[in-house]
Design a protein around this motif. Structure first.
Motif, short mmCIF file in Angstrom:
data_model
loop_
_atom_site.label_atom_id
_atom_site.label_comp_id
_atom_site.label_asym_id
_atom_site.label_seq_id
_atom_site.Cartn_x
_atom_site.Cartn_y
_atom_site.Cartn_z
N ASN A 89 0.80 -1.22 0.00
CA ASN A 89 0.00 0.00 0.00
C ASN A 89 0.83 1.27 0.00
O ASN A 89 0.29 2.37 0.06
N LEU A 101 2.31 -0.04 -4.73
CA LEU A 101 1.02 -0.12 -5.41
C LEU A 101 1.11 -0.80 -6.78
O LEU A 101 0.11 -1.31 -7.28
N GLU A 102 2.29 -0.83 -7.37
CA GLU A 102 2.41 -1.46 -8.68
C GLU A 102 2.67 -2.97 -8.58
O GLU A 102 2.88 -3.63 -9.59
#
Length: 73
Positions: free
Chosen positions: A59, A64-65
């Motif tokens: 997070n 996030l990727e």
């Protein structure tokens, strides 16, 4: 169990690991210094340098990727 780390922003980038700990070690290599500078437990700010919580790492802006999948052996 196999743990797969997937980089969603780069199709075909996948790494398989025998343990979640190994996958977290690899994921931590992709988290930048800005994400790793701050207080632990702040969901809206930087994460602690020693963090090994996959959810917290995923997070972060850098995390996030990525996705982590667990597969039964």
């Amino acid at each position: 169990m196999t743990v797969r780390l997937i980089k969603c922003s780069e199709p075909g980038w996948e790494r398989d690991f025998e343990t979640m700990g190994e996958a977290i070690d690899e994921l931590r290599l992709h988290i930048c210094a800005l994400c790793f500078a701050g207080e632990a437990g702040d969901p809206d700010g930087p994460i602690d340098r020693d963090c090994r919580d996959a959810d917290v790492l995923l997070n972060s802006p850098c995390g996030l990727e990525f996705e982590i999948e667990e597969h039964a052996a």
